[in-house]
Structure formats: structure tokens, C-alpha cells
Scaffold this motif. Structure first.
Motif, PDB file in Angstrom:
ATOM      1  N   GLN A 101      44.172 -10.461  16.010  1.00 29.33           N
ATOM      2  CA  GLN A 101      42.825 -10.609  15.468  1.00 29.33           C
ATOM      3  C   GLN A 101      41.997 -11.580  16.300  1.00 29.33           C
ATOM      4  OE1 GLN A 101      41.602  -8.776  12.961  1.00 29.33           O
ATOM      5  NE2 GLN A 101      43.583  -7.723  12.832  1.00 29.33           N
ATOM      6  N   LEU A 102      42.632 -12.617  16.810  1.00 31.12           N
ATOM      7  CA  LEU A 102      41.924 -13.631  17.593  1.00 31.12           C
ATOM      8  C   LEU A 102      41.698 -13.211  19.038  1.00 31.12           C
ATOM      9  CD1 LEU A 102      43.829 -16.814  16.322  1.00 31.12           C
ATOM     10  CD2 LEU A 102      41.427 -16.253  15.872  1.00 31.12           C
ATOM     11  N   SER A 103      42.653 -12.464  19.601  1.00 33.54           N
ATOM     12  CA  SER A 103      42.573 -12.132  21.021  1.00 33.54           C
ATOM     13  C   SER A 103      43.006 -10.695  21.269  1.00 33.54           C
ATOM     14  CB  SER A 103      43.458 -13.089  21.829  1.00 33.54           C
ATOM     15  OG  SER A 103      43.335 -12.840  23.215  1.00 33.54           O
ATOM     16  N   PRO A 104      42.243  -9.702  20.772  1.00 31.87           N
ATOM     17  CA  PRO A 104      42.631  -8.295  20.958  1.00 31.87           C
ATOM     18  C   PRO A 104      42.569  -7.831  22.400  1.00 31.87           C
ATOM     19  CG  PRO A 104      40.433  -8.436  20.011  1.00 31.87           C
ATOM     20  CD  PRO A 104      40.985  -9.822  20.026  1.00 31.87           C
ATOM     21  N   SER A 105      41.806  -8.540  23.234  1.00 37.92           N
ATOM     22  CA  SER A 105      41.669  -8.137  24.631  1.00 37.92           C
ATOM     23  C   SER A 105      42.638  -8.865  25.546  1.00 37.92           C
ATOM     24  CB  SER A 105      40.232  -8.388  25.107  1.00 37.92           C
ATOM     25  OG  SER A 105      39.927  -9.775  25.034  1.00 37.92           O
ATOM     26  N   SER A 106      43.606  -9.572  24.951  1.00 39.01           N
ATOM     27  CA  SER A 106      44.655 -10.292  25.693  1.00 39.01           C
ATOM     28  C   SER A 106      44.096 -11.407  26.571  1.00 39.01           C
ATOM     29  CB  SER A 106      45.501  -9.325  26.541  1.00 39.01           C
ATOM     30  OG  SER A 106      44.793  -8.883  27.690  1.00 39.01           O
ATOM     31  N   GLN A 107      42.901 -11.919  26.236  1.00 39.59           N
ATOM     32  CA  GLN A 107      42.333 -13.033  26.982  1.00 39.59           C
ATOM     33  C   GLN A 107      42.807 -14.359  26.364  1.00 39.59           C
ATOM     34  OE1 GLN A 107      40.447 -12.655  29.773  1.00 39.59           O
ATOM     35  NE2 GLN A 107      40.820 -10.458  29.578  1.00 39.59           N
ATOM     36  N   ASN A 108      43.034 -15.356  27.217  1.00 33.24           N
ATOM     37  CA  ASN A 108      43.424 -16.688  26.735  1.00 33.24           C
ATOM     38  C   ASN A 108      44.608 -16.617  25.769  1.00 33.24           C
ATOM     39  OD1 ASN A 108      41.175 -17.880  28.112  1.00 33.24           O
ATOM     40  ND2 ASN A 108      39.859 -17.233  26.425  1.00 33.24           N
ATOM     41  N   VAL A 109      45.656 -15.936  26.203  1.00 29.60           N
ATOM     42  CA  VAL A 109      46.779 -15.672  25.315  1.00 29.60           C
ATOM     43  C   VAL A 109      47.464 -16.964  24.858  1.00 29.60           C
ATOM     44  CG1 VAL A 109      49.063 -14.610  25.162  1.00 29.60           C
ATOM     45  CG2 VAL A 109      47.188 -13.383  26.259  1.00 29.60           C
ATOM     46  N   ILE A 110      47.677 -17.904  25.768  1.00 27.13           N
ATOM     47  CA  ILE A 110      48.423 -19.118  25.409  1.00 27.13           C
ATOM     48  C   ILE A 110      47.695 -19.946  24.355  1.00 27.13           C
ATOM     49  CG2 ILE A 110      49.321 -21.296  26.264  1.00 27.13           C
ATOM     50  CD1 ILE A 110      50.024 -19.889  28.861  1.00 27.13           C
ATOM     51  N   PRO A 111      46.401 -20.318  24.563  1.00 28.79           N
ATOM     52  CA  PRO A 111      45.724 -21.086  23.503  1.00 28.79           C
ATOM     53  C   PRO A 111      45.564 -20.291  22.214  1.00 28.79           C
ATOM     54  CG  PRO A 111      44.180 -20.514  25.262  1.00 28.79           C
ATOM     55  CD  PRO A 111      45.545 -20.200  25.767  1.00 28.79           C
ATOM     56  N   MET A 112      45.344 -18.978  22.312  1.00 31.33           N
ATOM     57  CA  MET A 112      45.222 -18.159  21.116  1.00 31.33           C
ATOM     58  C   MET A 112      46.557 -18.048  20.388  1.00 31.33           C
ATOM     59  SD  MET A 112      42.091 -17.318  20.586  1.00 31.33           S
ATOM     60  CE  MET A 112      41.762 -18.993  21.178  1.00 31.33           C
ATOM     61  N   SER A 113      47.645 -18.017  21.149  1.00 33.19           N
ATOM     62  CA  SER A 113      48.980 -18.001  20.537  1.00 33.19           C
ATOM     63  C   SER A 113      49.208 -19.272  19.727  1.00 33.19           C
ATOM     64  CB  SER A 113      50.063 -17.876  21.613  1.00 33.19           C
ATOM     65  OG  SER A 113      50.019 -16.620  22.246  1.00 33.19           O
ATOM     66  N   ALA A 114      48.791 -20.402  20.299  1.00 31.28           N
ATOM     67  CA  ALA A 114      48.935 -21.676  19.596  1.00 31.28           C
ATOM     68  C   ALA A 114      48.072 -21.705  18.340  1.00 31.28           C
ATOM     69  CB  ALA A 114      48.563 -22.831  20.522  1.00 31.28           C
ATOM     70  N   LEU A 115      46.836 -21.200  18.444  1.00 39.21           N
ATOM     71  CA  LEU A 115      45.938 -21.183  17.288  1.00 39.21           C
ATOM     72  C   LEU A 115      46.467 -20.269  16.190  1.00 39.21           C
ATOM     73  CD1 LEU A 115      43.304 -22.116  16.029  1.00 39.21           C
ATOM     74  CD2 LEU A 115      42.131 -20.229  17.209  1.00 39.21           C
ATOM     75  N   ALA A 116      46.988 -19.105  16.603  1.00 39.78           N
ATOM     76  CA  ALA A 116      47.585 -18.188  15.622  1.00 39.78           C
ATOM     77  C   ALA A 116      48.808 -18.818  14.976  1.00 39.78           C
ATOM     78  CB  ALA A 116      47.954 -16.869  16.299  1.00 39.78           C
ATOM     79  N   GLY A 117      49.586 -19.541  15.774  1.00 37.15           N
ATOM     80  CA  GLY A 117      50.742 -20.245  15.229  1.00 37.15           C
ATOM     81  C   GLY A 117      50.325 -21.310  14.228  1.00 37.15           C
ATOM     82  N   PHE A 118      49.235 -22.002  14.507  1.00 34.78           N
ATOM     83  CA  PHE A 118      48.725 -23.016  13.591  1.00 34.78           C
ATOM     84  C   PHE A 118      48.389 -22.384  12.242  1.00 34.78           C
ATOM     85  CE2 PHE A 118      45.498 -25.628  11.607  1.00 34.78           C
ATOM     86  CZ  PHE A 118      45.919 -26.929  11.865  1.00 34.78           C
TER      87      PHE A 118
END
Length: 290
Positions: A101-118
Motif C-alpha cells: 500500500q505504501l510502495s506499490p511501485s517498488s520505490q524506496n523499498v528499505i524505508p517503506m519496509s521499515a515504515l510498514a514494519g512500524f
């Protein structure tokens, strides 16, 4: 995390709800398979718990458990076993859903992964705080006489009200779980890629990355775990707030970081076994289903 490192390759498939469901399934399966190590290391966990509560050296904590006997050694094991399976299902599945939902275009995967984890960690705290509360009450030997059974504990907590009963220490649990999940999902992918460049197999790389990441998180957030354990073991009596409990804890540890981290080395061992295996199994499932 394998599902994140392969994000671009599976971009089209990620829009499929079936792929989203697989993340929940893989998370639950990997955690379920790690329940055997959880059983094996539960005495270690209980030893750490006694150190957190009573501020005793490991020798005295082991002596307490030995004196109580093998029947009470595994008192309180049911909640963490159930939590392990449900936790993996929710944590991995929800994180993957939020990531898309946060990064459907696979951009900025690492920070978005952390945000999704949060975000997944916050939901995790809402769902599992009551489990942790019951587990900590069960593991406190001082509750054995007046709260001898699981049913008696559930009834007593219900009479305390939501905030002081099942959701005691909710704020520090939310801080610990959300920050821990953000660090786990943010660091695991880069860590796994670094380890893989050393020529190790994918399974070994996942295991080592999960282990190292979990060790770092456990040590960083260990004071919050100690605070939660001390807040949740008490049932009834005067219930102080988070800051007051922290001041009492810090004073009881003689304002010593070393005493506050008593039992921390055993937490490292537990993390190595449980999260290392869970991470490796999860990544392997994702790879073979991709």
C-alpha cells in the motif's frame, strides 16, 4: 527480507490478493515451525524473566527454578507458543500488505519496509498485549498461591478493567514492538544481501541476517522489555504509571546500566534460535512460492 528484495521482480503479482494471503500463511507457518525451539529455550526465557523481575544473578535465578521443580518450570509456556504462531502470521502478513500500500511501485523499498514494519508493530501490540500480560503473571512465582490457574488469572484481570488488567504496560509494549519491527524489516534485507555476498547459501544468509538483526534489536530495546515485565507481573495493589515505574526500576537497579541489562546475554541466545530459524524458513517459503 526476501519478499522485499524480490519486490520489483514480483511487482505485477503483488496486486493479487492471493499473494498477500501467502505472506500471512508463510509468516504463520515459519513461526509455527519455530515453536519447538521456543519450547527448548523456554527455561532460558524464564531465567531471564526472573533476572528482570528480581534483579538476581543467573546462578540464583536458575536455583529458584530448580527449587520450584520441573512442573512449574513450564508454567506460562502456553501464551508464548500461541503468540509465536499468531505473531508471525500477523507481523509478516500485515507488514507485506502495508508495504504494498505504501510502495506499490517498488520505490524506496528499505524505508517503506521499515515504515510498514512500524505499522505492523503497532497492530501487533494491540493484539498481543493481553497475551503478554497473562504470560508475565503466570511466570511470576509470587502469584502461584493466590492465582494458581489460568482461569483465576483471566477472571482477576477482567475485574481490573481494560487499562490496568489486560492492557497493563500497553505504551511501552507499543514503543518496543513498533520500533523493533521497523528495525527488523528495515535492516534484514540489506543485512541478508551483505551476508549473501560472502558466498553463503540463501538459507544460511537468511538465518544469519535474522539472527544478527534480532540480536541488535533485542539489546537496543531490552530496557523496555524489563520495564514491561516489571509492570505486568503485579496484579492488584497500587498501579503506577509508566514514568513512575521506570524511576522505580532504575532506582532498584542502583542506576546501573549493567544491572539493568542483567540477563541480556541470554536474550541474545534466544533471539539466535527463534528469530534466526523463523527468518530462514519464511524467506525459503517466499522464494519457492515466487
Amino acid at each position: 527480507m526476501a519478499v522485499n528484495s524480490n519486490h520489483k521482480e514480483n511487482e505485477e503479482g503483488l496486486s493479487d490478493p492471493g499473494v498477500r494471503f501467502q505472506s500471512y500463511l508463510h509468516g504463520g507457518t515459519s513461526s509455527l515451525l519455530s515453536t519447538l525451539p521456543t519450547l527448548i529455550v523456554f527455561p532460558i526465557y524464564k531465567t531471564v524473566f526472573r533476572q528482570q523481575i528480581h534483579n538476581t544473578p543467573v546462578r540464583l535465578a536458575v536455583g529458584q527454578l530448580y527449587k520450584e521443580g520441573p512442573l512449574k518450570l513450564y508454567r506460562g509456556v502456553a501464551p508464548p507458543l500461541l503468540m509465536r504462531t499468531l505473531n508471525g502470521t500477523l507481523l509478516f502478513g500485515l507488514q507485506d500488505t502495508l508495504l504494498y500500500q505504501l510502495s506499490p511501485s517498488s520505490q524506496n523499498v528499505i524505508p517503506m519496509s521499515a515504515l510498514a514494519g512500524f505499522g505492523a508493530g503497532v497492530v501487533e501490540a494491540v493484539v498481543f498485549t493481553p497475551f503478554e500480560r497473562v504470560q508475565n503473571v503466570l511466570q511470576n512465582g509470587q502469584n502461584d498461591h493466590h492465582l494458581p490457574t489460568l482461569k483465576s488469572i483471566l477472571v482477576r484481570l477482567k475485574t481490573q478493567g481494560v487499562a490496568l488488567g489486560y492492557y497493563r504496560a500497553f505504551l511501552p509494549i507499543t514503543a518496543r514492538n513498533s520500533l523493533g519491527s521497523a528495525l527488523y524489516f528495515g535492516l534484514k534485507g540489506p543485512m541478508c544481501a551483505f551476508v549473501a555476498r560472502q558466498g553463503l547459501s540463501p538459507f544460511t544468509s537468511s538465518f544469519i541476517s535474522g539472527t544478527l538483526t534480532s540480536m541488535a534489536i533485542s539489546l537496543t530495546l531490552y530496557p523496555l522489555s524489563v520495564l514491561v515485565a516489571n509492570m505486568q507481573t503485579q496484579v492488584g495493589g497500587e498501579m503506577k504509571g509508566v514514568l513512575a515505574c521506570w524511576r522505580m526500576l532504575w532506582k532498584s537497579r542502583q542506576q546501573s546500566v549493567a544491572l539493568l541489562y542483567r540477563g541480556g546475554l541470554l536474550v541474545i541466545l534466544r533471539s539466535c534460535i527463534t528469530w534466526g530459524i523463523t527468518t530462514a524458513i519464511y524467506d525459503r517459503q517466499v522464494k519457492h512460492s515466487g
